[in-house]
Design a protein around this motif. Sequence first.
Motif, short mmCIF file in Angstrom:
data_model
loop_
_atom_site.label_atom_id
_atom_site.label_comp_id
_atom_site.label_asym_id
_atom_site.label_seq_id
_atom_site.Cartn_x
_atom_site.Cartn_y
_atom_site.Cartn_z
N ALA A 286 -11.25 26.91 62.48
CA ALA A 286 -9.83 26.58 62.57
C ALA A 286 -9.19 27.39 63.70
CB ALA A 286 -9.14 26.89 61.25
N THR A 287 -8.42 26.72 64.56
CA THR A 287 -7.75 27.39 65.67
C THR A 287 -6.31 26.91 65.74
OG1 THR A 287 -8.19 25.72 67.36
CG2 THR A 287 -9.92 27.33 66.94
N GLY A 288 -5.55 27.54 66.59
CA GLY A 288 -4.17 27.14 66.79
C GLY A 288 -4.03 25.75 67.38
N ALA A 289 -5.13 25.21 67.92
CA ALA A 289 -5.06 23.89 68.55
C ALA A 289 -4.68 22.80 67.57
CB ALA A 289 -6.40 23.55 69.21
N THR A 290 -4.94 23.03 66.26
CA THR A 290 -4.64 22.00 65.27
C THR A 290 -3.44 22.37 64.41
OG1 THR A 290 -6.21 22.99 63.74
CG2 THR A 290 -7.03 21.22 65.15
N ALA A 291 -2.66 23.37 64.87
CA ALA A 291 -1.55 23.83 64.04
C ALA A 291 -0.53 22.73 63.78
CB ALA A 291 -0.87 25.03 64.71
N SER A 292 -0.41 21.74 64.68
CA SER A 292 0.58 20.69 64.50
C SER A 292 0.07 19.53 63.66
CB SER A 292 1.05 20.16 65.86
OG SER A 292 -0.06 19.73 66.63
N TRP A 293 -1.23 19.56 63.29
CA TRP A 293 -1.80 18.55 62.40
C TRP A 293 -2.03 19.18 61.03
CZ3 TRP A 293 -1.53 13.72 63.68
CH2 TRP A 293 -1.73 13.29 65.00
N ARG A 294 -1.88 18.37 60.00
CA ARG A 294 -2.17 18.80 58.64
C ARG A 294 -3.00 17.72 57.96
NH1 ARG A 294 2.82 19.69 60.01
NH2 ARG A 294 3.53 17.71 59.12
N ALA A 295 -4.06 18.13 57.27
CA ALA A 295 -4.91 17.20 56.54
C ALA A 295 -5.05 17.67 55.11
CB ALA A 295 -6.29 17.09 57.19
N GLN A 296 -4.98 16.74 54.18
CA GLN A 296 -5.05 17.08 52.76
C GLN A 296 -5.97 16.12 52.04
OE1 GLN A 296 -1.23 17.48 50.87
NE2 GLN A 296 -2.06 17.21 48.81
N ARG A 297 -6.82 16.66 51.18
CA ARG A 297 -7.68 15.83 50.34
C ARG A 297 -6.94 15.46 49.06
NH1 ARG A 297 -13.09 14.53 49.62
NH2 ARG A 297 -13.74 15.74 51.45
N ASP A 298 -6.90 14.17 48.76
CA ASP A 298 -6.20 13.68 47.58
C ASP A 298 -7.11 13.76 46.36
OD1 ASP A 298 -4.15 13.06 49.34
OD2 ASP A 298 -4.94 11.04 49.69
N ALA A 299 -6.50 13.59 45.19
CA ALA A 299 -7.24 13.69 43.93
C ALA A 299 -8.32 12.64 43.81
CB ALA A 299 -6.27 13.60 42.75
N ASP A 300 -8.12 11.48 44.44
CA ASP A 300 -9.10 10.39 44.34
C ASP A 300 -10.15 10.42 45.44
OD1 ASP A 300 -7.57 9.68 46.46
OD2 ASP A 300 -7.11 7.64 45.77
N GLY A 301 -10.18 11.50 46.23
CA GLY A 301 -11.21 11.65 47.25
C GLY A 301 -10.82 11.19 48.64
N GLY A 302 -9.60 10.70 48.81
CA GLY A 302 -9.15 10.27 50.13
C GLY A 302 -8.58 11.43 50.93
N LEU A 303 -8.36 11.18 52.22
CA LEU A 303 -7.74 12.16 53.11
C LEU A 303 -6.42 11.61 53.63
CD1 LEU A 303 -10.73 13.40 55.34
CD2 LEU A 303 -9.76 14.51 53.33
N THR A 304 -5.43 12.49 53.77
CA THR A 304 -4.15 12.11 54.36
C THR A 304 -3.88 13.02 55.55
OG1 THR A 304 -3.25 11.36 52.25
CG2 THR A 304 -1.68 11.85 53.99
N LEU A 305 -3.57 12.40 56.69
CA LEU A 305 -3.28 13.12 57.93
C LEU A 305 -1.79 13.06 58.21
CD1 LEU A 305 -4.42 14.55 60.54
CD2 LEU A 305 -4.42 12.26 61.58
N ASP A 306 -1.21 14.18 58.59
CA ASP A 306 0.21 14.25 58.93
C ASP A 306 0.37 15.15 60.14
OD1 ASP A 306 2.94 13.92 58.83
OD2 ASP A 306 3.24 15.44 57.27
N GLY A 307 1.45 14.95 60.87
CA GLY A 307 1.75 15.80 62.00
C GLY A 307 1.68 15.06 63.32
N HIS A 308 1.35 15.80 64.38
CA HIS A 308 1.26 15.22 65.72
C HIS A 308 0.42 16.13 66.59
CE1 HIS A 308 4.01 18.26 67.41
NE2 HIS A 308 4.61 18.18 66.23
N GLY A 309 -0.03 15.61 67.72
CA GLY A 309 -0.83 16.40 68.64
C GLY A 309 -1.94 15.59 69.25
N ARG A 310 -2.95 16.26 69.79
CA ARG A 310 -4.06 15.57 70.44
C ARG A 310 -4.95 14.90 69.40
NH1 ARG A 310 -7.21 19.20 74.49
NH2 ARG A 310 -7.65 20.36 72.57
N THR A 311 -5.41 13.71 69.72
CA THR A 311 -6.16 12.92 68.75
C THR A 311 -7.46 13.59 68.34
OG1 THR A 311 -5.22 10.87 69.63
CG2 THR A 311 -7.25 10.67 68.36
N LEU A 312 -8.20 14.16 69.29
CA LEU A 312 -9.46 14.80 68.93
C LEU A 312 -9.24 16.05 68.09
CD1 LEU A 312 -12.47 14.09 69.52
CD2 LEU A 312 -10.77 12.72 70.71
N ASP A 313 -8.11 16.73 68.25
CA ASP A 313 -7.80 17.84 67.37
C ASP A 313 -7.62 17.35 65.94
OD1 ASP A 313 -7.88 19.70 69.40
OD2 ASP A 313 -5.73 19.58 69.81
#
Length: 348
Positions: A286-313
């Motif tokens: 984990a680095t500061g490069a992804t500080a503007s992105w947030r990812a969370q694992r949901d209870a049913d096993g899915g992922l939710t992405l929020d934020g903004h920034g470079r796509t590869l980050d």
Amino acid sequence: MTPDDHDHGPGTAEDGLAAEFDLIIFDLDGVIYLIDQPIPAAVDAVDRLLRRGSPVAYATNNASRRPGDVAALLSGMGVPATDAQVLTSAGATAAMLAGRHPPGTKVLVVGAEALRQEISAVGLIPVAGADAAPAVVVQGYGPRIGWSDLAEACVAIRSGATWVATNTDRTLPSKRGPLPGNGALVAALRTALGREPDQVVGKPAPGLFTTAARRAGADRPLVVGDRLDTDIEGANRAGMASLLVLTGISGAEELLGAPPVRRPTYVAADLTGLFEQVDAVPITTATGATASWRAQRDADGGLTLDGHGRTLDALRLLCRTAWQGEAPTRVEASGPAAGSALRELGLA
């Protein structure tokens, strides 16, 4: 806009990722070129490495060309290469067989002319049919392989011949998308014979990579590939760092669900990732490069992405989150920027 539009971060050939390694081992199809056309940015990236004196090697599972032919193809694209820098699964297979069988041993070759030439060059005798009583059947990719070739191999193997595959790549990259590779042809014989080959020589076996490192006297090689099931798994088996580029077969969805043996150290849109700042391209740190992105694992096993920034980050963060548990059941966006990133990655 594509992932690489977001991902050309700061860095130079002197202080970028490539400077951390004493040998860069490239896969070819899907990394340097597609069939016979260079991939955008690939030629310039290799040129930057060569100008700074970075040693390079090329390791390919494609058994339809000999090292000299590959070197000529690369040089014709503006990528200077010598025979000694190129390792093919055909050459590795021939060398392995020469170490196990005396000169004059008959080998039934199911593949391209290049594979026959490699077998002949080490003193073995290539034959075309089971009636010649070959001791070995060698199977490699060839665009003209047909039912009759597979039938001869089937008869020879049932009669006791050792079955060796140069590689088991399920597909080959092309301008029209993935096409059947040698693995698809091996699968036909596997179905007919009801068993696996006696040996598979090419990637993900580590031999091509360890041989390249040994030849170059390298202690810290980096493997660059486009396939998780061959290039990246092979690098992990060899104990080497790896960079996945998204210019060939494996994409973001496959990457998120990758088992540990197929997880790369780094990921980039293309070979320009070799010149990014070292702390920008790792997946698991984990680095500061992804500080503007947030990812969370949901209870049913899915992922939710929020934020903004470079796509590869965003992709790197999604991988870190996904790899903490089971493969995600879905990936969703929270907000327009996240939605745009997922679309660019083919995850929407």
